[in-house]
Design a protein around this motif. Structure first.
Motif, PDB file in Angstrom:
ATOM      1  N   GLY A  80      18.450  13.628  14.394  1.00 57.87           N
ATOM      2  CA  GLY A  80      20.359  13.522  13.985  1.00 57.87           C
ATOM      3  C   GLY A  80      21.144  14.451  13.533  1.00 57.87           C
ATOM      4  O   GLY A  80      19.788  15.320  13.522  1.00 57.87           O
ATOM      5  N   CYS A  81      22.000  14.487  13.945  1.00 57.66           N
ATOM      6  CA  CYS A  81      22.373  16.196  13.254  1.00 57.66           C
ATOM      7  C   CYS A  81      23.165  15.597  11.534  1.00 57.66           C
ATOM      8  O   CYS A  81      23.232  14.636  10.748  1.00 57.66           O
ATOM      9  CB  CYS A  81      24.214  16.092  13.838  1.00 57.66           C
ATOM     10  SG  CYS A  81      25.575  17.813  13.257  1.00 57.66           S
ATOM     11  N   ALA A  82      23.234  16.255  10.430  1.00 58.18           N
ATOM     12  CA  ALA A  82      23.522  16.692   9.409  1.00 58.18           C
ATOM     13  C   ALA A  82      25.058  16.142   9.509  1.00 58.18           C
ATOM     14  O   ALA A  82      25.378  16.358   7.798  1.00 58.18           O
ATOM     15  CB  ALA A  82      22.771  18.154   8.981  1.00 58.18           C
ATOM     16  N   ASP A  83      25.883  16.079  10.251  1.00 59.30           N
ATOM     17  CA  ASP A  83      26.942  15.852  10.156  1.00 59.30           C
ATOM     18  C   ASP A  83      27.008  14.912   8.985  1.00 59.30           C
ATOM     19  O   ASP A  83      26.692  13.540   9.526  1.00 59.30           O
ATOM     20  CB  ASP A  83      27.726  15.809  11.007  1.00 59.30           C
ATOM     21  CG  ASP A  83      29.311  15.336  11.446  1.00 59.30           C
ATOM     22  OD1 ASP A  83      29.813  14.472  10.100  1.00 59.30           O
ATOM     23  OD2 ASP A  83      30.047  15.720  12.133  1.00 59.30           O
ATOM     24  N   SER A  84      27.708  14.544   7.900  1.00 59.39           N
ATOM     25  CA  SER A  84      28.078  13.266   6.975  1.00 59.39           C
ATOM     26  C   SER A  84      28.791  12.398   7.625  1.00 59.39           C
ATOM     27  O   SER A  84      28.769  11.486   7.451  1.00 59.39           O
ATOM     28  CB  SER A  84      28.905  14.160   5.995  1.00 59.39           C
ATOM     29  OG  SER A  84      30.421  14.039   5.922  1.00 59.39           O
ATOM     30  N   ALA A 105      22.474  20.745  11.380  1.00 50.27           N
ATOM     31  CA  ALA A 105      23.261  20.573  12.409  1.00 50.27           C
ATOM     32  C   ALA A 105      23.029  20.915  13.469  1.00 50.27           C
ATOM     33  O   ALA A 105      22.248  22.656  13.850  1.00 50.27           O
ATOM     34  CB  ALA A 105      24.214  22.345  11.468  1.00 50.27           C
ATOM     35  N   GLY A 106      23.257  20.313  14.778  1.00 51.84           N
ATOM     36  CA  GLY A 106      23.564  19.891  15.705  1.00 51.84           C
ATOM     37  C   GLY A 106      22.322  19.888  16.308  1.00 51.84           C
ATOM     38  O   GLY A 106      21.732  19.830  17.500  1.00 51.84           O
ATOM     39  N   ASN A 107      21.570  18.968  15.880  1.00 54.89           N
ATOM     40  CA  ASN A 107      20.341  17.592  15.838  1.00 54.89           C
ATOM     41  C   ASN A 107      19.436  18.690  16.699  1.00 54.89           C
ATOM     42  O   ASN A 107      19.046  18.220  18.228  1.00 54.89           O
ATOM     43  CB  ASN A 107      20.602  16.953  16.586  1.00 54.89           C
ATOM     44  CG  ASN A 107      21.716  16.843  17.689  1.00 54.89           C
ATOM     45  OD1 ASN A 107      22.735  16.218  17.116  1.00 54.89           O
ATOM     46  ND2 ASN A 107      21.321  16.835  18.824  1.00 54.89           N
ATOM     47  N   GLY A 136      22.935  12.726  19.774  1.00 56.95           N
ATOM     48  CA  GLY A 136      24.133  13.168  19.269  1.00 56.95           C
ATOM     49  C   GLY A 136      25.205  13.249  19.197  1.00 56.95           C
ATOM     50  O   GLY A 136      24.955  11.545  18.802  1.00 56.95           O
ATOM     51  N   HIS A 137      26.557  13.808  18.758  1.00 62.19           N
ATOM     52  CA  HIS A 137      27.357  12.730  18.081  1.00 62.19           C
ATOM     53  C   HIS A 137      28.574  13.168  19.221  1.00 62.19           C
ATOM     54  O   HIS A 137      28.902  14.844  19.144  1.00 62.19           O
ATOM     55  CB  HIS A 137      27.468  12.603  16.935  1.00 62.19           C
ATOM     56  CG  HIS A 137      27.504  13.684  16.624  1.00 62.19           C
ATOM     57  ND1 HIS A 137      28.764  14.203  15.819  1.00 62.19           N
ATOM     58  CD2 HIS A 137      27.358  14.916  15.788  1.00 62.19           C
ATOM     59  CE1 HIS A 137      29.073  14.790  15.467  1.00 62.19           C
ATOM     60  NE2 HIS A 137      27.703  16.051  14.925  1.00 62.19           N
ATOM     61  N   THR A 138      28.972  12.573  19.491  1.00 63.55           N
ATOM     62  CA  THR A 138      31.012  12.528  19.972  1.00 63.55           C
ATOM     63  C   THR A 138      31.725  13.932  18.114  1.00 63.55           C
ATOM     64  O   THR A 138      31.409  13.739  17.058  1.00 63.55           O
ATOM     65  CB  THR A 138      31.803  12.048  20.135  1.00 63.55           C
ATOM     66  OG1 THR A 138      31.603  11.428  18.718  1.00 63.55           O
ATOM     67  CG2 THR A 138      31.341  11.049  21.259  1.00 63.55           C
ATOM     68  N   GLY A 139      32.563  15.299  19.105  1.00 65.03           N
ATOM     69  CA  GLY A 139      33.264  15.651  17.876  1.00 65.03           C
ATOM     70  C   GLY A 139      31.722  16.928  17.161  1.00 65.03           C
ATOM     71  O   GLY A 139      32.599  17.204  15.629  1.00 65.03           O
ATOM     72  N   CYS A 140      30.882  17.365  18.141  1.00 68.57           N
ATOM     73  CA  CYS A 140      29.924  18.091  16.547  1.00 68.57           C
ATOM     74  C   CYS A 140      30.839  19.619  16.689  1.00 68.57           C
ATOM     75  O   CYS A 140      30.543  20.343  17.157  1.00 68.57           O
ATOM     76  CB  CYS A 140      28.438  17.784  17.207  1.00 68.57           C
ATOM     77  SG  CYS A 140      27.537  18.531  16.731  1.00 68.57           S
ATOM     78  N   GLY A 141      30.781  19.645  15.414  1.00 72.11           N
ATOM     79  CA  GLY A 141      31.229  21.028  14.851  1.00 72.11           C
ATOM     80  C   GLY A 141      30.168  21.348  15.222  1.00 72.11           C
ATOM     81  O   GLY A 141      30.444  23.352  15.560  1.00 72.11           O
ATOM     82  N   ALA A 142      28.809  21.691  15.392  1.00 77.61           N
ATOM     83  CA  ALA A 142      28.099  22.593  15.282  1.00 77.61           C
ATOM     84  C   ALA A 142      27.966  23.428  16.986  1.00 77.61           C
ATOM     85  O   ALA A 142      27.987  24.443  17.575  1.00 77.61           O
ATOM     86  CB  ALA A 142      26.627  22.452  15.103  1.00 77.61           C
TER      87      ALA A 142
HETATM   88 ZN   LIG Z   1      27.451  17.807  15.262  1.00 76.30          ZN
END
Ligand SMILES: [Zn+2]
Length: 286
Positions: A80-84, A105-107, A136-142
């Motif tokens: 998964g992504c590291a997004d908190s 960040a960015g899986n 993955g996820h919506t709104g991914c900053g990476a």
């Molecule tokens: Zn992300």
């Protein structure tokens, strides 16, 4: 939590399947779940999360001792992504011991590739997980950062067609040691994802391309695993292990399960054994 005791089954009659763990948490005294069972468990956990009906709760002393004494037997492996905002265990209503989680960040596997691929191999070989899910996820900053880089470079290339840029003004290329920071190096490696998303959409705004790039990036990570891991490839080819993609919608809380990579059958014919950073051949995996 995937139903820790038989007594709780009555509380989960709405679930199609109930899996019990003999010690209240999943350990090696429990049997591995098949790939299809693992997906059903993850889907059921996410439904509870969406419905604000989570059951995982905390661990009592007996459960902690069971985990410490009896080893791991997680249901699935999730990249998964590291997004908190995307805590994997929570959005699947899982407990310690339930999911083998790898996050960055960015899986992605394009950086720290050895640790990501090697860790998945460990979970498949040693922990007997039968489902690998790339989330993955919506709104991914990476992905947004990489998409902005891609858009800036595309605009720069248009300018360069009429004005020759000096060598010092060239932006860093993917994989180049000219990246100005490790973060930029990470985003550089995700730029091809944005580029492919742009091609598939036939153009669009930065936001539109970034949104589609989330899915492109999920497939890219899966294709990377298939391309560079003999262990994963053989397990998937035999049908013992499933390798699927998914996208977490941060607004709704729901996970959309995407199934297997469109390129899976093709990539099962590859012969890569080792990731490029450890001496393996470099391939186009998107
Ligand atoms: Zn992300």
């Amino acid at each position: 939590m995937f139903c820790s005791c038989l007594g709780e089954q009555a509380d989960h009659q709405h679930e199609q399947l109930v899996y019990t763990s003999k010690l209240g948490v999943r350990t090696t005294v429990d049997e591995p779940l098949s790939a299809s069972q693992a997906i059903e468990v993850l889907q059921a956990g996410n439904r509870r999360f969406v419905q604000c009906d989570v059951k995982a709760g905390g661990l009592g002393p007996d459960m902690r001792r069971a985990l410490a004494s009896h080893g791991q037997r997680p249901v699935a492996t999730v990249i998964g992504c590291a997004d908190s905002r995307c805590p994997v265990e929570q959005l699947f209503d899982a407990r310690p011991g339930d999911i083998f989680v790898l996050r960055n960040a960015g899986n992605t596997c394009t950086h720290a590739e050895g640790s990501m691929v090697g860790s998945v191999e460990y979970s498949v070989l040693n922990l007997e997980t039968k489902m690998i899910l790339v989330l993955g996820h919506t709104g991914c900053g990476a992905i947004m950062g990489a998409t902005k880089q891609f858009m800036e470079r595309s605009a720069q290339e248009s300018t360069d067609q009429s004005t020759e840029a000096s060598e010092s003004e060239q932006p860093p290329q993917p994989g180049s040691c000219k990246s100005r920071s490790t973060l930029l190096g990470l985003l550089d490696a995700l730029v091809p994802v944005a580029e492919q998303a742009c091609v598939e959409l036939g153009g669009g705004s930065t936001e539109e391309i970034a949104a589609h790039a989330v899915k492109v990036n999920v497939w890219r990570t899966i294709n990377f695993l298939l391309s560079y891991s003999l262990i994963i490839r053989e397990k998937v080819a035999s049908g013992e292990v499933g390798l699927q993609g998914a996208i977490y919608d941060m607004s709704s809380g729901a996970v959309e399960f995407l199934g297997k990579s469109p390129k899976q059958a093709q990539l099962l014919n590859y012969d890569g054994h080792v990731v490029p950073s450890m001496g393996g051949p470099v391939r186009q995996v998107s």
